[in-house]
Design an enzyme around this catalytic site. Structure first.
Site, mmCIF file in Angstrom:
data_model
loop_
_atom_site.group_PDB
_atom_site.id
_atom_site.type_symbol
_atom_site.label_atom_id
_atom_site.label_comp_id
_atom_site.label_asym_id
_atom_site.label_seq_id
_atom_site.Cartn_x
_atom_site.Cartn_y
_atom_site.Cartn_z
ATOM 1 N N HIS A 345 0.798 -1.228 0.000
ATOM 2 C CA HIS A 345 0.000 0.000 0.000
ATOM 3 C C HIS A 345 0.826 1.271 0.000
ATOM 4 O O HIS A 345 0.261 2.363 0.102
ATOM 5 C CB HIS A 345 -0.922 0.037 1.230
ATOM 6 C CG HIS A 345 -2.110 -0.858 1.133
ATOM 7 N ND1 HIS A 345 -3.268 -0.505 0.479
ATOM 8 C CD2 HIS A 345 -2.313 -2.104 1.604
ATOM 9 C CE1 HIS A 345 -4.135 -1.493 0.562
ATOM 10 N NE2 HIS A 345 -3.592 -2.479 1.232
ATOM 11 N N LYS A 535 -8.588 13.468 5.338
ATOM 12 C CA LYS A 535 -7.735 12.281 5.261
ATOM 13 C C LYS A 535 -6.677 12.405 6.347
ATOM 14 O O LYS A 535 -6.542 13.460 6.976
ATOM 15 C CB LYS A 535 -7.088 12.142 3.884
ATOM 16 C CG LYS A 535 -6.348 13.387 3.396
ATOM 17 C CD LYS A 535 -5.834 13.211 1.968
ATOM 18 C CE LYS A 535 -6.941 13.289 0.955
ATOM 19 N NZ LYS A 535 -6.920 12.183 -0.014
ATOM 20 N N ARG A 536 -5.930 11.321 6.559
ATOM 21 C CA ARG A 536 -4.840 11.352 7.533
ATOM 22 C C ARG A 536 -3.932 12.550 7.243
ATOM 23 O O ARG A 536 -3.675 12.869 6.088
ATOM 24 C CB ARG A 536 -4.058 10.039 7.398
ATOM 25 C CG ARG A 536 -2.984 9.807 8.410
ATOM 26 C CD ARG A 536 -2.596 8.335 8.397
ATOM 27 N NE ARG A 536 -2.393 7.826 7.033
ATOM 28 C CZ ARG A 536 -1.224 7.799 6.412
ATOM 29 N NH1 ARG A 536 -0.142 8.294 6.997
ATOM 30 N NH2 ARG A 536 -1.108 7.296 5.199
ATOM 31 N N LYS A 541 0.472 14.148 1.690
ATOM 32 C CA LYS A 541 -0.919 14.407 1.269
ATOM 33 C C LYS A 541 -1.153 15.913 1.061
ATOM 34 O O LYS A 541 -2.157 16.318 0.505
ATOM 35 C CB LYS A 541 -1.899 13.829 2.292
ATOM 36 C CG LYS A 541 -1.852 12.298 2.317
ATOM 37 C CD LYS A 541 -2.815 11.718 3.336
ATOM 38 C CE LYS A 541 -2.703 10.215 3.450
ATOM 39 N NZ LYS A 541 -3.316 9.471 2.338
ATOM 40 N N THR A 643 -8.868 6.197 -1.612
ATOM 41 C CA THR A 643 -10.240 5.706 -1.813
ATOM 42 C C THR A 643 -11.243 6.825 -1.556
ATOM 43 O O THR A 643 -12.358 6.774 -2.067
ATOM 44 C CB THR A 643 -10.554 4.504 -0.904
ATOM 45 O OG1 THR A 643 -10.213 4.826 0.448
ATOM 46 C CG2 THR A 643 -9.800 3.263 -1.349
ATOM 47 N N LYS A 647 -15.001 7.924 -3.382
ATOM 48 C CA LYS A 647 -16.252 8.211 -2.653
ATOM 49 C C LYS A 647 -16.796 9.591 -3.030
ATOM 50 O O LYS A 647 -18.005 9.758 -3.233
ATOM 51 C CB LYS A 647 -16.003 8.139 -1.144
ATOM 52 C CG LYS A 647 -15.630 6.758 -0.648
ATOM 53 C CD LYS A 647 -15.053 6.809 0.771
ATOM 54 C CE LYS A 647 -14.359 5.505 1.101
ATOM 55 N NZ LYS A 647 -13.506 5.587 2.301
#
Length: 795
Positions: A345, A535-536, A541, A643, A647
């Site tokens: 991952h 998100k985290r 990110k 993911t 969504k």
């Protein structure tokens, strides 16, 4: 009415209350237990069917299962939501209000755990027999509170009042050893652990769509063999008498204990071995019980390792086959490789776990021997294949550079017959970067399985307004096959349908604005553009890129109030790992910016910034259906898949993103005109890093960026501590590993393109419908069907 009568019966005889005395939590428990009776019958039937047909089972090992609330999910998948609403209404109760009483199961943190939950639901929906294996965390990651803008970690007490969904299986208990020595007894090798802990199974049913199958999520809890030493207790050492149970408890208390200390590293390895060993023992025991010969294990069991955390399962399976079942190493190794598959991952080196060799050998002396034996076999194969010394060094399961470490990703790769990435780009980068040399040695192992999400939870349950409109427009086929959403594509230009989709989105935004108002006290305009990054919190990110652009936008609005600005609400949410300094600083920065912007009358309703505390599945279910813009802005080449991006698109949000992870495949599906792409590609990022990138020159060459960086660094947003963000901004000026400065101008231009699109309401609606219509392929049903056919051999 039968269901109502059953709820009353359960309330009285199992909850122990009558209708007059019952509180809301009593009704909640009675509702779950009444529904659970139906689920149990289906569970038994599903299990019996597997045994009768001697079917092959999938075993999914994951350190996280972010399952969220289960009541609404189970009701929806069994098709009895309406019946339950009517039954409760007879007693003046609202089902939606009772659903809110269910705590979010604190069994995961981010995308890895939510993916595992989607996969478990899809396995049941596709009628594939499966067990999920993990840890029953008592406190999970942590509950996030924001105090004066700072993240504060508190224990997540989701089990404080019990869990009506779970069943303890005392008969499924296994002994897990640590330390000790390895001895030879009569020609047999025996590991004699110095410490032994008992793992006990706790099962939760996982209901598939239309109740076709109910599978099992089996989570392990830990107990000392002697929970209290009475001699020590009676001698006055009351705390010491409980030490063994405290050590056992520590294994199942917290997800990802901080590993910045030696004790933290040891706890993580103990956790990973604890759950992997219990799971492998359970799988082998079940196989021998029902199928006899352990040599047929690959025919009846497919074990999938979700990331590197369960990698030690490779060595544990070899140990059990050799030491407990008398197989030769060659036989055990062959069976192991045919049974196990590994999903990678991440390309981040720090997430490809490795453990100090002395720690590994002290805790798992027999497994260290097995790792050496596996390594010898792999390195001989590499030498025979003609690989050079550098490649052999990279392939080795033991990293000999500096402190010797056991490379868990290499162990998983070597011990698996299949190694898959989770998006097309990620899989290609695996071959070129972290696993380049292993790929040369085993060129047929790596394959791609692009992630997916369950459309049941992420469309039907979380967005009933939109689901209802889609059913009216194209019928119910998409409920069973998400790819049938493609029938919507021809309606993208239908103005009336577009307006109705827009109305549903606005109603979701009104609901979210109300909820966030109660949560944070910030009043939001539902007619503004809801721009969301949840998100985290991690530097790759790039929440920081979003925040710097927010500062630049704030400056522009103040400087040019005469311009026709698009009103925006910037919504952030996510947790930072407790020992991740910069990530926690980014959360504080988001809150400092919010405090300044939201109280500035010169921007008014043009810009609001909200950081949502304690982001979890239930909050995601509220936020995603209300989002207009989905921020997927990771440094290209660093996000394996994502993911959340799927969504958001499924719920009609437009994506602003880099060509990273599954963004690329989303773009290919929805069309380049229906997504906003910006920034460097993965190849350009790699080239910049290699060519001596100078971020200071980039920052000084961009007026808006330079101004924003200076205002953050100089304390404009932190007057109480003017140097708070100096180090964070200094990192941008001197290294900028995550290419925030390099991508800033392109990102700012892309955001103004978003403004232009937003003003064209008909065009925006059309693009939103194209997104909904074309992302059905990103269903976890499709992903699981690919695993089942290509890797597990169960379809």
């Amino acid at each position: 009415m039968e269901l109502e009568a059953r709820i009353i019966d359960v309330l009285r005889h199992r909850v122990g209350k009558n209708e007059l005395a019952a509180k809301k939590h009593d009704w909640y428990n009675a509702t779950v237990l009444a529904l659970r009776d139906d689920i149990i019958d289906r569970w038994f039937a599903s299990t019996s069917r597997t045994y009768e047909t001697k079917g092959k089972r999938v075993y999914y090992l994951s350190l996280e299962f972010l399952i969220g609330r289960l009541l609404r999910d189970a009701l929806s998948n069994l098709g009895c939501t309406r019946d339950m609403e009517h039954a409760l209404r007879e007693h003046g109760l609202d089902l939606a209000a009772l659903e809110e009483l269910e705590p979010d199961a604190a069994l995961g943190n981010g995308g890895l755990g939510r993916l595992a939950a989607c996969f478990m639901e899809s396995l049941a929906s596709l009628d594939i027999p499966a067990y999920g294996y993990g840890i029953r965390y008592v406190n999970g990651m942590f509950r996030q509170r924001i105090d004066d803008g700072w993240q504060v970690e508190l224990p997540e007490t989701w089990l404080a009042h019990g869990n009506p969904w779970e069943f303890e299986r005392r008969e499924s208990a296994y002994r897990i050893g640590f330390g000790g020595e390895v001895a030879s007894e009569g020609g047999n090798i025996r590991w004699k652990p110095a410490e032994t802990i008992e793992a006990t199974a706790v099962d939760t049913p996982v209901v598939g769509w239309r109740g076709k199958r109910v599978n099992t999520l089996r989570l392990w809890t830990a107990n000392a063999l002697d929970p209290i030493r009475l001699d020590a207790f009676n001698a006055g050492d009351h705390a010491g008498a409980l030490a063994a149970q405290v050590r056992a408890d520590s294994l199942v208390r917290v997800l990802y204990p901080a590993d910045s200390t030696q004790a933290g590293q040891e706890l993580r390895l103990r956790q990973e071995f604890f759950f992997s060993s219990a799971s492998i023992q359970d799988i082998v025991r079940r196989h021998v019980q029902y199928h006899g010969d352990v040599r047929t294990l690959p025919d009846k069991a497919a074990i999938q390792l979700n990331d590197t955390h369960p990698s030690v399962a490779v060595a544990e399976l070899v140990r059990i086959l050799c030491d407990d079942h008398g197989l030769t190493f060659d036989e055990a190794w062959d069976i192991t490789r045919k049974t196990i598959a590994y999903t990678n991952h991440t390309l981040l080196p720090e997430a490809l776990e490795s453990w100090p060799l002395p720690l590994f050998e002290r805790l798992l002396p027999r497994h260290m021997q097995i790792v050496y034996a596996i390594n010898a076999r792999v390195l001989r194969e590499a030498r025979k294949a003609g690989l050079d010394d550098a490649a052999i060094s990279a392939i080795s399961l033991i990293d000999e550079h500096g402190e010797r470490r056991v490379r868990m990703a290499n162990l998983a790769f070597a011990g698996a017959h299949s190694v898959n990435g989770v998006a097309a780009l990620h899989t290609e980068l695996m071959k070129e970067t972290v696993f380049a040399d292993l790929h040369k040695l085993y060129p047929d192992k790596i394959n791609n399985k692009t992630n997916g999400v369950t459309p049941r939870r992420w469309l039907q349950q979380s967005n009933p307004r939109l689901t209802g409109l889609i059913r009216e427009a194209i019928g119910d086929g998409f409920l069973d096959d998400a790819e049938k959403l493609s029938a919507l594509d021809k309606m993208a230009g239908d103005a009336a349908f577009g307006e109705r989709v827009d109305e549903a989105k606005r109603a979701n935004k009104v609901d979210l604005a109300h909820h966030l108002g109660e949560l944070t006290g910030i009043r939001l305009d539902p007619d503004a553009l809801f721009d969301v990054q949840i998100k985290r919190i991690h530097e790759y990110k790039r929440q920081l890129l979003n925040l710097i652009e927010t500062v630049a936008l704030y400056d522009q609005i103040r400087s040019h109030p005469e311009k026709d600005w698009v009103p925006r609400v910037k919504i952030f949410g996510g947790k930072a790992a407790s020992s991740y300094h910069n990530a926690k600083l980014i959360i504080k920065l988001a809150n400092d910016i919010a405090r300044r912007v939201n109280s500035d009358p010169s921007v008014g309703e043009m810009l609001k910034v909200v950081f949502v505390p304690n982001y979890n599945v239930s909050l995601a279910e509220r936020i995603i259906p209300a989002a207009d813009l989905s921020e997927q802005i990771s440094t290209a080449g660093m996000e394996a898949s994502g993911t959340g991006n799927m969504k958001f698109a499924l719920n009609g949000a437009l994506t602003i993103g880099t060509l990273d992870g599954a963004n690329i495949e989303i773009m290919e599906r929805v069309g380049r005109d229906n997504i906003v792409i910006f920034g460097l590609t993965a190849e350009e990022v790699a080239a910049k890093r290699a060519d001596g990138y100078n971020p200071r020159a980039v920052i000084e060459g961009s007026r808006e960026l330079a101004q924003a960086v200076h205002s953050i660094a100089s304390g404009v947003f932190s007057p109480d501590d003017p140097t708070r963000y100096a180090g964070l901004m200094d990192g941008l000026l001197h290294s900028d590993w995550f290419m925030v400065a390099a991508d800033f101008d392109a990102y700012a231009v892309a955001q103004r393109e978003v403004d232009r699109r937003w003003r064209d309401r008909a065009g925006w609606r059309k693009a939103a419908i194209h997104n909904i219509a074309n992302v059905g392929w990103f269903s976890s049903d499709r992903t699981i069907a690919e695993y089942a056919r290509d890797i597990w051999g169960v379809l």
